[in-house]
Design a protein around this motif. Sequence first.
Motif, PDB file in Angstrom:
ATOM      1  N   TYR A  31       0.929  -1.249   0.030  1.00  0.00           N
ATOM      2  CA  TYR A  31       0.056   0.156  -0.033  1.00  0.00           C
ATOM      3  C   TYR A  31       0.977   1.220  -0.042  1.00  0.00           C
ATOM      4  O   TYR A  31       0.598   2.265  -0.540  1.00  0.00           O
ATOM      5  CB  TYR A  31      -0.947  -0.113   1.229  1.00  0.00           C
ATOM      6  CG  TYR A  31      -2.034   0.996   1.477  1.00  0.00           C
ATOM      7  CD1 TYR A  31      -1.666   2.158   2.216  1.00  0.00           C
ATOM      8  CD2 TYR A  31      -3.101   1.089   0.586  1.00  0.00           C
ATOM      9  CE1 TYR A  31      -2.526   3.339   2.510  1.00  0.00           C
ATOM     10  CE2 TYR A  31      -3.702   2.219   0.668  1.00  0.00           C
ATOM     11  CZ  TYR A  31      -3.861   3.037   1.527  1.00  0.00           C
ATOM     12  OH  TYR A  31      -4.593   4.289   1.558  1.00  0.00           O
ATOM     13  N   ASN A  32       1.841   0.926   1.063  1.00  0.00           N
ATOM     14  CA  ASN A  32       2.951   2.199   0.787  1.00  0.00           C
ATOM     15  C   ASN A  32       4.140   1.808   1.292  1.00  0.00           C
ATOM     16  O   ASN A  32       4.253   0.757   1.889  1.00  0.00           O
ATOM     17  CB  ASN A  32       2.349   3.692   1.292  1.00  0.00           C
ATOM     18  CG  ASN A  32       2.024   3.450   2.979  1.00  0.00           C
ATOM     19  OD1 ASN A  32       2.862   2.834   3.767  1.00  0.00           O
ATOM     20  ND2 ASN A  32       0.976   3.934   3.431  1.00  0.00           N
ATOM     21  N   GLN A  34       7.483   3.412   3.744  1.00  0.00           N
ATOM     22  CA  GLN A  34       8.118   4.751   4.746  1.00  0.00           C
ATOM     23  C   GLN A  34       9.594   4.189   5.148  1.00  0.00           C
ATOM     24  O   GLN A  34       9.911   3.119   5.192  1.00  0.00           O
ATOM     25  CB  GLN A  34       7.215   4.655   5.852  1.00  0.00           C
ATOM     26  CG  GLN A  34       5.896   5.399   5.624  1.00  0.00           C
ATOM     27  CD  GLN A  34       5.047   5.783   7.013  1.00  0.00           C
ATOM     28  OE1 GLN A  34       4.523   4.821   7.412  1.00  0.00           O
ATOM     29  NE2 GLN A  34       5.397   6.891   7.694  1.00  0.00           N
ATOM     30  N   PHE A  36      11.996   5.542   8.167  1.00  0.00           N
ATOM     31  CA  PHE A  36      12.140   5.995   9.433  1.00  0.00           C
ATOM     32  C   PHE A  36      13.544   6.161  10.035  1.00  0.00           C
ATOM     33  O   PHE A  36      14.313   5.380   9.455  1.00  0.00           O
ATOM     34  CB  PHE A  36      11.285   5.232  10.347  1.00  0.00           C
ATOM     35  CG  PHE A  36       9.939   5.034  10.143  1.00  0.00           C
ATOM     36  CD1 PHE A  36       9.473   4.024   9.403  1.00  0.00           C
ATOM     37  CD2 PHE A  36       9.120   5.592  10.872  1.00  0.00           C
ATOM     38  CE1 PHE A  36       8.161   3.823   9.290  1.00  0.00           C
ATOM     39  CE2 PHE A  36       7.687   5.469  10.758  1.00  0.00           C
ATOM     40  CZ  PHE A  36       7.383   4.415   9.841  1.00  0.00           C
ATOM     41  N   LEU A  44      10.580   6.261  16.963  1.00  0.00           N
ATOM     42  CA  LEU A  44      10.868   6.518  15.477  1.00  0.00           C
ATOM     43  C   LEU A  44      10.356   7.882  15.003  1.00  0.00           C
ATOM     44  O   LEU A  44       9.415   8.166  15.342  1.00  0.00           O
ATOM     45  CB  LEU A  44      10.181   5.230  14.599  1.00  0.00           C
ATOM     46  CG  LEU A  44      10.560   4.041  14.406  1.00  0.00           C
ATOM     47  CD1 LEU A  44      10.923   3.223  15.692  1.00  0.00           C
ATOM     48  CD2 LEU A  44       9.970   3.272  13.429  1.00  0.00           C
ATOM     49  N   LEU A  49       7.377   9.166   3.248  1.00  0.00           N
ATOM     50  CA  LEU A  49       6.176   8.015   2.872  1.00  0.00           C
ATOM     51  C   LEU A  49       6.049   8.064   1.437  1.00  0.00           C
ATOM     52  O   LEU A  49       5.877   9.245   0.515  1.00  0.00           O
ATOM     53  CB  LEU A  49       4.864   8.196   3.653  1.00  0.00           C
ATOM     54  CG  LEU A  49       4.002   7.387   3.531  1.00  0.00           C
ATOM     55  CD1 LEU A  49       3.054   7.185   4.809  1.00  0.00           C
ATOM     56  CD2 LEU A  49       3.020   7.702   2.303  1.00  0.00           C
ATOM     57  N   GLN A  51       3.491   6.498  -1.413  1.00  0.00           N
ATOM     58  CA  GLN A  51       2.426   5.722  -1.631  1.00  0.00           C
ATOM     59  C   GLN A  51       2.820   4.469  -2.910  1.00  0.00           C
ATOM     60  O   GLN A  51       3.580   4.928  -3.653  1.00  0.00           O
ATOM     61  CB  GLN A  51       1.192   6.591  -2.095  1.00  0.00           C
ATOM     62  CG  GLN A  51       0.653   7.648  -1.230  1.00  0.00           C
ATOM     63  CD  GLN A  51       0.041   6.775   0.020  1.00  0.00           C
ATOM     64  OE1 GLN A  51      -0.196   5.627   0.163  1.00  0.00           O
ATOM     65  NE2 GLN A  51      -0.259   7.759   1.038  1.00  0.00           N
ATOM     66  N   LEU A  89      15.413   2.859   8.755  1.00  0.00           N
ATOM     67  CA  LEU A  89      14.395   1.511   8.897  1.00  0.00           C
ATOM     68  C   LEU A  89      13.517   1.802   7.818  1.00  0.00           C
ATOM     69  O   LEU A  89      13.029   3.189   7.494  1.00  0.00           O
ATOM     70  CB  LEU A  89      13.585   1.354  10.068  1.00  0.00           C
ATOM     71  CG  LEU A  89      14.444   0.946  11.622  1.00  0.00           C
ATOM     72  CD1 LEU A  89      13.449   1.281  12.564  1.00  0.00           C
ATOM     73  CD2 LEU A  89      14.773  -0.407  11.254  1.00  0.00           C
ATOM     74  N   ASN A  96      -4.374   0.361   3.992  1.00  0.00           N
ATOM     75  CA  ASN A  96      -4.275   1.308   5.148  1.00  0.00           C
ATOM     76  C   ASN A  96      -4.812   1.189   6.665  1.00  0.00           C
ATOM     77  O   ASN A  96      -5.822   1.562   6.892  1.00  0.00           O
ATOM     78  CB  ASN A  96      -5.243   2.422   4.326  1.00  0.00           C
ATOM     79  CG  ASN A  96      -5.261   3.866   5.139  1.00  0.00           C
ATOM     80  OD1 ASN A  96      -4.409   4.041   5.739  1.00  0.00           O
ATOM     81  ND2 ASN A  96      -6.433   4.660   4.997  1.00  0.00           N
ATOM     82  N   GLY A  98      -2.362   0.598   9.126  1.00  0.00           N
ATOM     83  CA  GLY A  98      -1.243   0.945  10.082  1.00  0.00           C
ATOM     84  C   GLY A  98      -0.201   0.132  10.349  1.00  0.00           C
ATOM     85  O   GLY A  98       0.504   0.410  11.243  1.00  0.00           O
ATOM     86  N   LEU A 100       2.643  -2.202  10.005  1.00  0.00           N
ATOM     87  CA  LEU A 100       3.799  -2.244   9.092  1.00  0.00           C
ATOM     88  C   LEU A 100       4.834  -3.361   9.426  1.00  0.00           C
ATOM     89  O   LEU A 100       4.745  -3.784  10.452  1.00  0.00           O
ATOM     90  CB  LEU A 100       4.779  -0.806   9.705  1.00  0.00           C
ATOM     91  CG  LEU A 100       4.127   0.533   9.377  1.00  0.00           C
ATOM     92  CD1 LEU A 100       5.149   1.565  10.125  1.00  0.00           C
ATOM     93  CD2 LEU A 100       3.760   0.889   8.140  1.00  0.00           C
TER      94      LEU A 100
ATOM     95  N   PHE B  34      -0.726  -0.309  17.835  1.00  0.00           N
ATOM     96  CA  PHE B  34      -0.090  -1.183  17.552  1.00  0.00           C
ATOM     97  C   PHE B  34       1.045  -1.194  18.422  1.00  0.00           C
ATOM     98  O   PHE B  34       1.653  -0.361  18.857  1.00  0.00           O
ATOM     99  CB  PHE B  34       0.592  -1.226  16.176  1.00  0.00           C
ATOM    100  CG  PHE B  34      -0.378  -1.146  15.169  1.00  0.00           C
ATOM    101  CD1 PHE B  34      -1.019  -0.056  14.616  1.00  0.00           C
ATOM    102  CD2 PHE B  34      -0.738  -2.315  14.443  1.00  0.00           C
ATOM    103  CE1 PHE B  34      -1.774   0.059  13.766  1.00  0.00           C
ATOM    104  CE2 PHE B  34      -1.731  -2.169  13.295  1.00  0.00           C
ATOM    105  CZ  PHE B  34      -2.156  -0.898  12.882  1.00  0.00           C
ATOM    106  N   HIS B  97      -2.819   4.835  14.918  1.00  0.00           N
ATOM    107  CA  HIS B  97      -3.325   4.948  13.413  1.00  0.00           C
ATOM    108  C   HIS B  97      -4.525   5.400  13.473  1.00  0.00           C
ATOM    109  O   HIS B  97      -5.554   5.143  14.264  1.00  0.00           O
ATOM    110  CB  HIS B  97      -3.266   3.707  12.953  1.00  0.00           C
ATOM    111  CG  HIS B  97      -3.601   3.702  11.428  1.00  0.00           C
ATOM    112  ND1 HIS B  97      -4.786   3.007  10.965  1.00  0.00           N
ATOM    113  CD2 HIS B  97      -3.173   4.403  10.485  1.00  0.00           C
ATOM    114  CE1 HIS B  97      -4.839   3.405   9.637  1.00  0.00           C
ATOM    115  NE2 HIS B  97      -3.876   3.956   9.294  1.00  0.00           N
ATOM    116  N   GLU B 103      -1.786   7.274   5.030  1.00  0.00           N
ATOM    117  CA  GLU B 103      -1.358   6.722   6.236  1.00  0.00           C
ATOM    118  C   GLU B 103      -1.140   7.747   7.202  1.00  0.00           C
ATOM    119  O   GLU B 103      -0.559   8.942   7.046  1.00  0.00           O
ATOM    120  CB  GLU B 103       0.147   6.251   5.937  1.00  0.00           C
ATOM    121  CG  GLU B 103       0.379   5.102   7.073  1.00  0.00           C
ATOM    122  CD  GLU B 103      -0.409   3.873   7.049  1.00  0.00           C
ATOM    123  OE1 GLU B 103      -0.370   3.168   6.029  1.00  0.00           O
ATOM    124  OE2 GLU B 103      -1.183   3.481   8.072  1.00  0.00           O
TER     125      GLU B 103
END
Lengths: 112, 116
Positions: A31-32, A34, A36, A44, A49, A51, A89, A96, A98, A100, B34, B97, B103
Amino acid sequence: KQEVTQIPAALSVPEGENLVLNCSFTDSAIYNLQWFRQDPGKGLTSLLLIQSSQREQTSGRLNASLDKSSGRSTLYIAASQPGDSATYLCAVTGGNTGKLIFGQGTTLQVKP
Amino acid sequence: GAVVSQHPSRVICKSGTSVKIECRSLDFQATTMFWYRQFPKQSLMLMATSNEGSKATYEQGVEKDKFLINHASLTLSTLTVTSAHPEDSSFYICSAHFGTGGEKLFFGSGTQLSVL
């Protein structure tokens, strides 16, 4: 099962050098992605980011690219500074949500 | 930007005790929170996903009876490490989130747990 790999695990460069960090992922249906930054014993900080429909993102001296079909991303740091020393990282998400999946990170040391 | 507060930042405890870690979204309501764990020189591994008012979903290999997660409100989730042992010593970090169309994910500053 999605797996994320980062190469190299550690990198040491002199100040001022341009450098590239690599990230690869096994499942291109992301989806995307990122990038960090993590300082020792800290949380972090999100850097960039991208997409899934995008090819790259830029922020200051940082440029991240994404080639979804080949399962690769790179983080380019221009004119590195000692303050850039940290662990970088990359992480991908399949939706979508969240949630990861992280790579192992690249620990960067920029020497003055 | 949005802020996620995580407390405590560091805790040292004796083996057999329980430790509670709080993760709080300060200026937004988190749809989902999370919990990740990070061992030295390793990456972050997702432990569980929690949604407000429902039971947490644990990743394979994570003991739900040992790592109790409570998500009582849209701004607070807690992780309790029950009967902690030295092998539970690790860096625990939460993320919150919210939103759609992109996001919206923010991380806490982490908790370093050391079990003696």
